[in-house]
Design a protein around this motif. Sequence first.
Motif, PDB file in Angstrom:
ATOM      1  N   TYR A  28      44.539  22.283 -41.100  1.00  0.00           N
ATOM      2  CA  TYR A  28      43.946  23.007 -39.966  1.00  0.00           C
ATOM      3  C   TYR A  28      42.852  23.591 -40.880  1.00  0.00           C
ATOM      4  O   TYR A  28      42.815  24.976 -39.798  1.00  0.00           O
ATOM      5  CB  TYR A  28      44.139  23.414 -38.868  1.00  0.00           C
ATOM      6  CG  TYR A  28      45.293  22.390 -38.114  1.00  0.00           C
ATOM      7  CD1 TYR A  28      44.393  21.906 -37.002  1.00  0.00           C
ATOM      8  CD2 TYR A  28      46.662  22.360 -37.981  1.00  0.00           C
ATOM      9  CE1 TYR A  28      45.163  20.963 -35.886  1.00  0.00           C
ATOM     10  CE2 TYR A  28      47.267  21.334 -36.701  1.00  0.00           C
ATOM     11  CZ  TYR A  28      46.283  20.084 -36.404  1.00  0.00           C
ATOM     12  OH  TYR A  28      47.454  19.545 -35.548  1.00  0.00           O
ATOM     13  N   ASN A  29      42.610  23.486 -41.521  1.00  0.00           N
ATOM     14  CA  ASN A  29      41.455  24.211 -42.820  1.00  0.00           C
ATOM     15  C   ASN A  29      42.247  25.614 -42.945  1.00  0.00           C
ATOM     16  O   ASN A  29      41.443  26.753 -43.219  1.00  0.00           O
ATOM     17  CB  ASN A  29      39.876  23.876 -42.026  1.00  0.00           C
ATOM     18  CG  ASN A  29      39.505  22.604 -42.307  1.00  0.00           C
ATOM     19  OD1 ASN A  29      39.829  21.790 -42.688  1.00  0.00           O
ATOM     20  ND2 ASN A  29      38.983  22.111 -40.749  1.00  0.00           N
ATOM     21  N   TRP A  30      42.902  26.031 -43.264  1.00  0.00           N
ATOM     22  CA  TRP A  30      43.702  26.841 -43.856  1.00  0.00           C
ATOM     23  C   TRP A  30      42.962  27.373 -45.104  1.00  0.00           C
ATOM     24  O   TRP A  30      43.950  27.509 -46.439  1.00  0.00           O
ATOM     25  CB  TRP A  30      45.067  26.385 -43.855  1.00  0.00           C
ATOM     26  CG  TRP A  30      46.059  28.340 -44.016  1.00  0.00           C
ATOM     27  CD1 TRP A  30      46.850  28.253 -44.904  1.00  0.00           C
ATOM     28  CD2 TRP A  30      45.729  29.767 -42.972  1.00  0.00           C
ATOM     29  NE1 TRP A  30      46.999  29.784 -45.165  1.00  0.00           N
ATOM     30  CE2 TRP A  30      46.684  30.812 -43.838  1.00  0.00           C
ATOM     31  CE3 TRP A  30      45.346  30.034 -41.916  1.00  0.00           C
ATOM     32  CZ2 TRP A  30      46.254  31.942 -42.871  1.00  0.00           C
ATOM     33  CZ3 TRP A  30      45.433  30.717 -40.825  1.00  0.00           C
ATOM     34  CH2 TRP A  30      46.019  31.667 -42.295  1.00  0.00           C
ATOM     35  N   ASP A  31      41.911  27.784 -44.666  1.00  0.00           N
ATOM     36  CA  ASP A  31      41.098  28.877 -46.069  1.00  0.00           C
ATOM     37  C   ASP A  31      40.905  30.176 -45.935  1.00  0.00           C
ATOM     38  O   ASP A  31      41.440  30.802 -44.845  1.00  0.00           O
ATOM     39  CB  ASP A  31      39.593  27.346 -46.168  1.00  0.00           C
ATOM     40  CG  ASP A  31      39.392  27.926 -44.764  1.00  0.00           C
ATOM     41  OD1 ASP A  31      39.374  28.750 -44.060  1.00  0.00           O
ATOM     42  OD2 ASP A  31      37.870  26.939 -44.896  1.00  0.00           O
ATOM     43  N   SER A  32      39.827  30.865 -47.060  1.00  0.00           N
ATOM     44  CA  SER A  32      39.753  32.395 -46.580  1.00  0.00           C
ATOM     45  C   SER A  32      38.539  32.436 -45.219  1.00  0.00           C
ATOM     46  O   SER A  32      39.078  33.511 -44.982  1.00  0.00           O
ATOM     47  CB  SER A  32      38.833  32.457 -48.325  1.00  0.00           C
ATOM     48  OG  SER A  32      37.174  31.367 -47.967  1.00  0.00           O
ATOM     49  N   LEU A  33      38.349  31.847 -45.141  1.00  0.00           N
ATOM     50  CA  LEU A  33      37.231  32.379 -43.584  1.00  0.00           C
ATOM     51  C   LEU A  33      39.025  32.127 -42.315  1.00  0.00           C
ATOM     52  O   LEU A  33      38.892  32.910 -41.935  1.00  0.00           O
ATOM     53  CB  LEU A  33      36.737  31.065 -43.346  1.00  0.00           C
ATOM     54  CG  LEU A  33      35.757  31.426 -41.964  1.00  0.00           C
ATOM     55  CD1 LEU A  33      35.124  32.855 -41.816  1.00  0.00           C
ATOM     56  CD2 LEU A  33      34.814  30.800 -41.686  1.00  0.00           C
ATOM     57  N   ALA A  34      40.055  31.267 -42.360  1.00  0.00           N
ATOM     58  CA  ALA A  34      40.939  31.578 -41.060  1.00  0.00           C
ATOM     59  C   ALA A  34      41.670  32.407 -41.271  1.00  0.00           C
ATOM     60  O   ALA A  34      42.375  32.715 -40.602  1.00  0.00           O
ATOM     61  CB  ALA A  34      41.497  29.687 -42.011  1.00  0.00           C
ATOM     62  N   VAL A  35      41.964  33.266 -43.021  1.00  0.00           N
ATOM     63  CA  VAL A  35      42.753  33.928 -43.824  1.00  0.00           C
ATOM     64  C   VAL A  35      41.984  35.503 -42.610  1.00  0.00           C
ATOM     65  O   VAL A  35      42.326  36.063 -42.116  1.00  0.00           O
ATOM     66  CB  VAL A  35      42.911  33.857 -44.209  1.00  0.00           C
ATOM     67  CG1 VAL A  35      43.716  35.325 -45.221  1.00  0.00           C
ATOM     68  CG2 VAL A  35      43.936  32.826 -44.992  1.00  0.00           C
ATOM     69  N   VAL A  36      40.591  35.578 -43.132  1.00  0.00           N
ATOM     70  CA  VAL A  36      39.509  36.928 -42.206  1.00  0.00           C
ATOM     71  C   VAL A  36      39.848  36.774 -41.151  1.00  0.00           C
ATOM     72  O   VAL A  36      40.513  37.154 -40.193  1.00  0.00           O
ATOM     73  CB  VAL A  36      38.540  36.361 -42.663  1.00  0.00           C
ATOM     74  CG1 VAL A  36      37.910  37.299 -42.622  1.00  0.00           C
ATOM     75  CG2 VAL A  36      38.414  36.444 -44.566  1.00  0.00           C
ATOM     76  N   SER A  37      39.586  35.189 -40.210  1.00  0.00           N
ATOM     77  CA  SER A  37      39.496  34.908 -39.075  1.00  0.00           C
ATOM     78  C   SER A  37      40.814  35.616 -38.111  1.00  0.00           C
ATOM     79  O   SER A  37      41.184  36.893 -37.598  1.00  0.00           O
ATOM     80  CB  SER A  37      39.177  33.774 -38.395  1.00  0.00           C
ATOM     81  OG  SER A  37      38.103  33.678 -38.722  1.00  0.00           O
ATOM     82  N   THR A  38      42.245  35.353 -39.218  1.00  0.00           N
ATOM     83  CA  THR A  38      43.547  35.604 -38.327  1.00  0.00           C
ATOM     84  C   THR A  38      43.804  36.774 -38.640  1.00  0.00           C
ATOM     85  O   THR A  38      44.141  37.307 -37.969  1.00  0.00           O
ATOM     86  CB  THR A  38      44.537  34.693 -39.120  1.00  0.00           C
ATOM     87  OG1 THR A  38      43.996  33.005 -39.268  1.00  0.00           O
ATOM     88  CG2 THR A  38      45.723  34.774 -38.711  1.00  0.00           C
ATOM     89  N   ILE A  39      43.903  37.931 -39.768  1.00  0.00           N
ATOM     90  CA  ILE A  39      43.879  38.735 -39.807  1.00  0.00           C
ATOM     91  C   ILE A  39      43.094  39.991 -38.743  1.00  0.00           C
ATOM     92  O   ILE A  39      43.379  40.791 -38.336  1.00  0.00           O
ATOM     93  CB  ILE A  39      42.825  39.932 -41.061  1.00  0.00           C
ATOM     94  CG1 ILE A  39      43.862  39.192 -42.702  1.00  0.00           C
ATOM     95  CG2 ILE A  39      43.020  40.891 -41.219  1.00  0.00           C
ATOM     96  CD1 ILE A  39      43.034  39.437 -43.881  1.00  0.00           C
ATOM     97  N   ALA A  40      41.640  39.625 -38.180  1.00  0.00           N
ATOM     98  CA  ALA A  40      41.056  40.347 -37.206  1.00  0.00           C
ATOM     99  C   ALA A  40      41.337  39.816 -35.696  1.00  0.00           C
ATOM    100  O   ALA A  40      41.596  40.020 -34.998  1.00  0.00           O
ATOM    101  CB  ALA A  40      39.487  39.772 -37.178  1.00  0.00           C
ATOM    102  N   LEU A  41      42.513  38.834 -35.875  1.00  0.00           N
ATOM    103  CA  LEU A  41      43.000  38.570 -35.019  1.00  0.00           C
ATOM    104  C   LEU A  41      44.158  39.321 -34.523  1.00  0.00           C
ATOM    105  O   LEU A  41      44.298  39.462 -33.615  1.00  0.00           O
ATOM    106  CB  LEU A  41      43.420  36.620 -34.552  1.00  0.00           C
ATOM    107  CG  LEU A  41      43.828  36.419 -33.217  1.00  0.00           C
ATOM    108  CD1 LEU A  41      43.522  36.197 -32.149  1.00  0.00           C
ATOM    109  CD2 LEU A  41      44.764  34.958 -34.140  1.00  0.00           C
ATOM    110  N   ILE A  42      44.836  39.528 -35.924  1.00  0.00           N
ATOM    111  CA  ILE A  42      46.130  40.555 -35.077  1.00  0.00           C
ATOM    112  C   ILE A  42      45.744  41.046 -34.932  1.00  0.00           C
ATOM    113  O   ILE A  42      46.427  42.360 -34.684  1.00  0.00           O
ATOM    114  CB  ILE A  42      46.948  40.302 -36.538  1.00  0.00           C
ATOM    115  CG1 ILE A  42      47.470  38.564 -37.211  1.00  0.00           C
ATOM    116  CG2 ILE A  42      47.888  40.697 -37.044  1.00  0.00           C
ATOM    117  CD1 ILE A  42      48.711  38.384 -38.281  1.00  0.00           C
TER     118      ILE A  42
END
Length: 74
Positions: A28-42
């Motif tokens: 599911y496109n686990w890329d740098s944008l997804a990582v940054v978005s997940t940091i914000a989500l957490i």
Amino acid sequence: MSAFYAGLAEIFEIDTAEITPNLELAAYNWDSLAVVSTIALIDEVYGELVDGAALGKCVVVSDIQALIPAAQAA
């Protein structure tokens, strides 16, 4: 956990029901944008900051979940 799963579903643009601990992030496109978005989500859901490099190495959702208690303990 439901707010976290709902947020992940939004990041991956899939239905919340598809988010499970064994969901493979690379599918599911686990890329740098997804990582940054997940940091914000957490940060939003748990009020914790996780390490981006560690998050980027996660393979399945349960790997992400394992980082949260470590951030809370730090």
